[in-house]
Design an enzyme around this catalytic site. Sequence first.
Site, PDB file in Angstrom:
ATOM      1  N   ARG A   1     -36.082  17.242  13.305  1.00 20.06           N
ATOM      2  CA  ARG A   1     -36.232  18.722  13.289  1.00 20.06           C
ATOM      3  C   ARG A   1     -37.168  19.189  12.160  1.00 20.06           C
ATOM      4  NH1 ARG A   1     -33.252  17.516  17.124  1.00 20.06           N
ATOM      5  NH2 ARG A   1     -31.520  18.785  17.882  1.00 20.06           N
TER       6      ARG A   1
ATOM      7  N   SER B   1     -27.589  24.364  18.317  1.00 20.60           N
ATOM      8  CA  SER B   1     -26.985  23.778  17.114  1.00 20.60           C
ATOM      9  C   SER B   1     -27.297  24.670  15.915  1.00 20.60           C
ATOM     10  CB  SER B   1     -27.570  22.406  16.825  1.00 20.60           C
ATOM     11  OG  SER B   1     -27.332  21.538  17.881  1.00 20.60           O
TER      12      SER B   1
ATOM     13  N   GLU C   1     -29.701  24.465  10.695  1.00 23.44           N
ATOM     14  CA  GLU C   1     -30.946  24.094  11.343  1.00 23.44           C
ATOM     15  C   GLU C   1     -31.690  25.392  11.713  1.00 23.44           C
ATOM     16  OE1 GLU C   1     -30.599  21.614  14.972  1.00 23.44           O
ATOM     17  OE2 GLU C   1     -32.123  22.920  15.805  1.00 23.44           O
TER      18      GLU C   1
HETATM   19  N1  EPU Z   1     -18.349  16.335  18.461  1.00 19.10           N
HETATM   20  C1  EPU Z   1     -17.062  16.700  18.183  1.00 19.10           C
HETATM   21  N2  EPU Z   1     -16.734  18.023  18.233  1.00 19.10           N
HETATM   22  C2  EPU Z   1     -17.637  18.978  18.555  1.00 19.10           C
HETATM   23  C3  EPU Z   1     -18.960  18.606  18.830  1.00 19.10           C
HETATM   24  C4  EPU Z   1     -19.298  17.266  18.778  1.00 19.10           C
HETATM   25  O1  EPU Z   1     -16.208  15.887  17.902  1.00 19.10           O
HETATM   26  O2  EPU Z   1     -17.252  20.154  18.599  1.00 19.10           O
HETATM   27  C5  EPU Z   1     -18.701  14.908  18.471  1.00 19.10           C
HETATM   28  C6  EPU Z   1     -18.929  14.442  19.904  1.00 19.10           C
HETATM   29  O3  EPU Z   1     -17.747  14.028  20.512  1.00 19.10           O
HETATM   30  C7  EPU Z   1     -19.885  13.294  19.728  1.00 19.10           C
HETATM   31  C8  EPU Z   1     -20.692  13.706  18.505  1.00 19.10           C
HETATM   32  O4  EPU Z   1     -19.928  14.696  17.834  1.00 19.10           O
HETATM   33  O5  EPU Z   1     -19.186  12.117  19.412  1.00 19.10           O
HETATM   34  C9  EPU Z   1     -22.072  14.222  18.856  1.00 19.10           C
HETATM   35  O6  EPU Z   1     -21.970  15.333  19.720  1.00 19.10           O
HETATM   36  P1  EPU Z   1     -23.159  15.690  20.758  1.00 19.10           P
HETATM   37  O7  EPU Z   1     -23.556  14.483  21.529  1.00 19.10           O
HETATM   38  O8  EPU Z   1     -22.711  16.910  21.499  1.00 19.10           O
HETATM   39  O9  EPU Z   1     -24.410  15.982  19.883  1.00 19.10           O
HETATM   40  P2  EPU Z   1     -24.604  16.714  18.490  1.00 19.10           P
HETATM   41  O10 EPU Z   1     -24.878  15.701  17.443  1.00 19.10           O
HETATM   42  O11 EPU Z   1     -23.482  17.650  18.263  1.00 19.10           O
HETATM   43  C10 EPU Z   1     -27.216  16.845  18.777  1.00 19.10           C
HETATM   44  C11 EPU Z   1     -28.284  17.897  18.674  1.00 19.10           C
HETATM   45  C12 EPU Z   1     -28.304  18.788  19.911  1.00 19.10           C
HETATM   46  C13 EPU Z   1     -28.568  17.902  21.111  1.00 19.10           C
HETATM   47  C14 EPU Z   1     -27.460  16.838  21.180  1.00 19.10           C
HETATM   48  C15 EPU Z   1     -27.702  15.847  22.290  1.00 19.10           C
HETATM   49  C16 EPU Z   1     -28.565  18.356  16.304  1.00 19.10           C
HETATM   50  C17 EPU Z   1     -28.339  19.309  15.199  1.00 19.10           C
HETATM   51  N3  EPU Z   1     -28.075  18.701  17.482  1.00 19.10           N
HETATM   52  O12 EPU Z   1     -25.954  17.529  18.783  1.00 19.10           O
HETATM   53  O13 EPU Z   1     -29.376  19.702  19.785  1.00 19.10           O
HETATM   54  O14 EPU Z   1     -28.585  18.660  22.323  1.00 19.10           O
HETATM   55  O15 EPU Z   1     -27.422  16.079  19.951  1.00 19.10           O
HETATM   56  O16 EPU Z   1     -28.787  15.047  21.938  1.00 19.10           O
HETATM   57  O17 EPU Z   1     -29.184  17.302  16.098  1.00 19.10           O
HETATM   58  C18 EPU Z   1     -30.038  21.933  19.205  1.00 19.10           C
HETATM   59  O18 EPU Z   1     -30.785  21.426  18.364  1.00 19.10           O
HETATM   60  O19 EPU Z   1     -29.951  23.175  19.364  1.00 19.10           O
HETATM   61  C19 EPU Z   1     -29.182  21.063  20.008  1.00 19.10           C
HETATM   62  C20 EPU Z   1     -28.298  21.556  20.868  1.00 19.10           C
END
Ligand code: EPU
Length: 340
Positions: free
Chosen positions: A165, A240, A336
């Site tokens: 990012r 996010s 972010e």
């Molecule tokens: N998780 C939780 N609780 C929550 C949310 C997530 O326990 O409320 C756990 C999930 O179970 C999983 C892990 O955290 O084990 C990761 O969750 P997820 O795959 O949903 O991805 P993220 O790390 O929360 C990132 C990006 C998203 C992108 C997703 C998928 C960032 C800041 N965010 O989210 O990007 O869509 O991966 O690749 O890196 C954005 O930038 O606006 C965005 C949505």
Amino acid sequence: MRDEVNYSLLAHNTFGIDARCFRFLEYADIEDAQMVAKMLRGIPTPPLIIGGGSNLLLTGDYDSYVVHSAIKGHEVLPADDADHLLLRVGSGEVWDDVVALCVKNGWQGAENLSLIPGEVGASAVQNIGAYGSEASHIIYKVEAVEISTGQLREFKAEDCQYGYRQSRFKTEWKNRFLITHVTYRLSKQTGNLNIEYGNIRAELERRHIDNPTLQQLRDVIIDIRNNKLPDPKVLGNAGSFFMNPVVGREQFEQLLAQYPQMPHYHIDEQHEKIPAGWLIEQAGWKGRSIGPAGVHDRQALVLVNRGGARGADIVYLCQQIQKDVLDRFGIQINPEVNII
Ligand code: EPU
């Protein structure tokens, strides 16, 4: 060129904050961008250059110029080898329309970035990413007008210092350029799709799909996103809100001993990335609200405007969450979203 005075930015930010700006300029071609650059030279306070406003939190009226690209269109150009092509797109195009175009034509590289809100210019500034891919993997070059001179400049992806990012357009080059076009390098050969991230593979299996087409992968990603991420037209949000923090090995080992179920992504020998959404959920914030500012109930990384929130309400909620996560895990999580 569009030129408005005392203009409401309500339609230009997905958080749904009704703030105004002193002046709003929109460029529709390179000549317009050069004219805007001229108007910006010598203004007392920096301009705010926006895309689709999907990564923006306005905490008050913006007492200066807000600039937006409305450059549309695309052209397909030959690449350095027969297996690839170059797609040059106007910075004001909607990002997901570009992904849809690529998928429809069988051009590989953008599909994992399906349904990310925002516009093409921002894809190159923010290095948007999801499901193991990021824009910098396919960005070939960025064209821009330099504000101080009005000259056209071209940057190769290597010049843009892309990271998670991050890009040079957010740091050293902030407010120096008006992006006009982004050229992506895509593969004409499809295969080896990136389906390892998160629950993509499980979701494909559930649909009995072994070798997904680009369209099938796009459909799965769209469904996963729609399930977790609120539609800004219904519930204001900026995706996010926080970046996923990277912690040192020692702290990580201590945390893992305490929380063996903690999800994490390997960065390198010394570092591990921890999902901020998990930290926020563990700290008890998922689904909670303070007044009109809330934490989404299906993805704790997303802060939402439950109706009529001001930027300050969201910032206050953000600070309370940061404090709790720091107290509980010793980890500082940072937004972010661009807070203005
Ligand atoms: N998780 C939780 N609780 C929550 C949310 C997530 O326990 O409320 C756990 C999930 O179970 C999983 C892990 O955290 O084990 C990761 O969750 P997820 O795959 O949903 O991805 P993220 O790390 O929360 C990132 C990006 C998203 C992108 C997703 C998928 C960032 C800041 N965010 O989210 O990007 O869509 O991966 O690749 O890196 C954005 O930038 O606006 C965005 C949505």
